[in-house]
Design a protein around this motif. Structure first.
Motif, PDB file in Angstrom:
ATOM      1  N   UNK A  20       0.873  -1.185  -0.148  1.00  0.00           N
ATOM      2  CA  UNK A  20       0.037   0.036  -0.029  1.00  0.00           C
ATOM      3  C   UNK A  20       0.889   1.186   0.071  1.00  0.00           C
ATOM      4  N   UNK A  21       1.923   1.263   0.805  1.00  0.00           N
ATOM      5  CA  UNK A  21       2.709   2.533   0.807  1.00  0.00           C
ATOM      6  C   UNK A  21       3.589   2.664  -0.390  1.00  0.00           C
ATOM      7  N   UNK A  22       3.695   1.597  -1.148  1.00  0.00           N
ATOM      8  CA  UNK A  22       4.645   1.802  -2.537  1.00  0.00           C
ATOM      9  C   UNK A  22       3.343   2.509  -3.481  1.00  0.00           C
ATOM     10  N   UNK A  23       2.324   2.093  -3.586  1.00  0.00           N
ATOM     11  CA  UNK A  23       1.269   2.739  -4.239  1.00  0.00           C
ATOM     12  C   UNK A  23       1.086   4.340  -3.965  1.00  0.00           C
ATOM     13  N   UNK A  24       1.141   4.497  -2.580  1.00  0.00           N
ATOM     14  CA  UNK A  24       1.105   6.006  -2.037  1.00  0.00           C
ATOM     15  C   UNK A  24       2.268   6.627  -2.767  1.00  0.00           C
ATOM     16  N   UNK A  25       3.641   6.091  -2.413  1.00  0.00           N
ATOM     17  CA  UNK A  25       4.771   6.664  -2.638  1.00  0.00           C
ATOM     18  C   UNK A  25       4.797   6.908  -4.407  1.00  0.00           C
ATOM     19  N   UNK A  26       4.013   6.139  -5.042  1.00  0.00           N
ATOM     20  CA  UNK A  26       4.372   6.666  -6.617  1.00  0.00           C
ATOM     21  C   UNK A  26       3.644   7.749  -6.799  1.00  0.00           C
ATOM     22  N   UNK A  27       2.480   8.211  -6.183  1.00  0.00           N
ATOM     23  CA  UNK A  27       1.792   9.495  -6.484  1.00  0.00           C
ATOM     24  C   UNK A  27       2.532  10.708  -6.513  1.00  0.00           C
ATOM     25  N   UNK A  28       3.691  10.500  -5.697  1.00  0.00           N
ATOM     26  CA  UNK A  28       4.702  11.769  -5.701  1.00  0.00           C
ATOM     27  C   UNK A  28       5.890  11.730  -6.436  1.00  0.00           C
ATOM     28  N   UNK A  29       5.917  10.774  -7.402  1.00  0.00           N
ATOM     29  CA  UNK A  29       7.113  10.725  -8.104  1.00  0.00           C
ATOM     30  C   UNK A  29       6.650  11.389  -9.636  1.00  0.00           C
ATOM     31  N   UNK A  30       7.487  12.041 -10.125  1.00  0.00           N
ATOM     32  CA  UNK A  30       7.269  12.544 -11.469  1.00  0.00           C
ATOM     33  C   UNK A  30       7.635  11.695 -12.772  1.00  0.00           C
ATOM     34  N   UNK A  31       6.698  11.245 -13.412  1.00  0.00           N
ATOM     35  CA  UNK A  31       7.121  10.133 -14.198  1.00  0.00           C
ATOM     36  C   UNK A  31       7.085  10.448 -15.652  1.00  0.00           C
ATOM     37  N   UNK A  32       6.401  11.555 -16.141  1.00  0.00           N
ATOM     38  CA  UNK A  32       6.446  11.913 -17.680  1.00  0.00           C
ATOM     39  C   UNK A  32       6.873  13.456 -17.652  1.00  0.00           C
ATOM     40  N   UNK A  33       7.328  13.837 -18.664  1.00  0.00           N
ATOM     41  CA  UNK A  33       7.458  15.391 -18.999  1.00  0.00           C
ATOM     42  C   UNK A  33       6.151  16.026 -18.664  1.00  0.00           C
ATOM     43  N   UNK A  34       5.307  15.667 -19.216  1.00  0.00           N
ATOM     44  CA  UNK A  34       3.727  16.404 -19.143  1.00  0.00           C
ATOM     45  C   UNK A  34       3.608  16.666 -17.733  1.00  0.00           C
ATOM     46  N   UNK A  35       3.808  15.645 -16.800  1.00  0.00           N
ATOM     47  CA  UNK A  35       3.615  15.944 -15.465  1.00  0.00           C
ATOM     48  C   UNK A  35       4.399  17.053 -14.867  1.00  0.00           C
ATOM     49  N   UNK A  36       5.929  16.883 -15.556  1.00  0.00           N
ATOM     50  CA  UNK A  36       6.912  17.943 -14.900  1.00  0.00           C
ATOM     51  C   UNK A  36       6.343  19.383 -15.472  1.00  0.00           C
ATOM     52  N   UNK A  37       5.989  19.475 -16.675  1.00  0.00           N
ATOM     53  CA  UNK A  37       5.479  20.749 -17.030  1.00  0.00           C
ATOM     54  C   UNK A  37       4.211  21.411 -16.397  1.00  0.00           C
TER      55      UNK A  37
END
Length: 76
Positions: A1-18
């Protein structure tokens, strides 16, 4: 469960970064406008430029980090 929660705060794509850079820029402009009111003249303009310049540097680092993750196969 914590692994899924942690993934919410990781920027995965350039679109998210923009999107994050846009949000940071919006806040920086608001802060810079306050500085222009509080410190009229050259000092306020210099602080305004410092606020927006910080966003440019942070955005460049985020985009660079995403390229680095793709190049070296780091998958979170």
């Amino acid at each position: 469960m914590w692994k899924k929660f942690k993934r919410l705060f990781i920027i995965k794509t350039k679109f998210e970064a923009f999107l994050i850079v846009y949000a940071l820029a919006t806040g920086a402009i608001a802060r810079g406008q306050d500085y222009l009111v509080q410190y009229p003249g050259f000092g306020g303009k210099l602080l305004f430029l410092a606020c927006t310049g910080a966003v440019f540097m942070a955005g460049a680092k985020m985009i660079e980090a995403i390229d680095y993750q793709r190049a070296y196969g780091r998958d979170y």
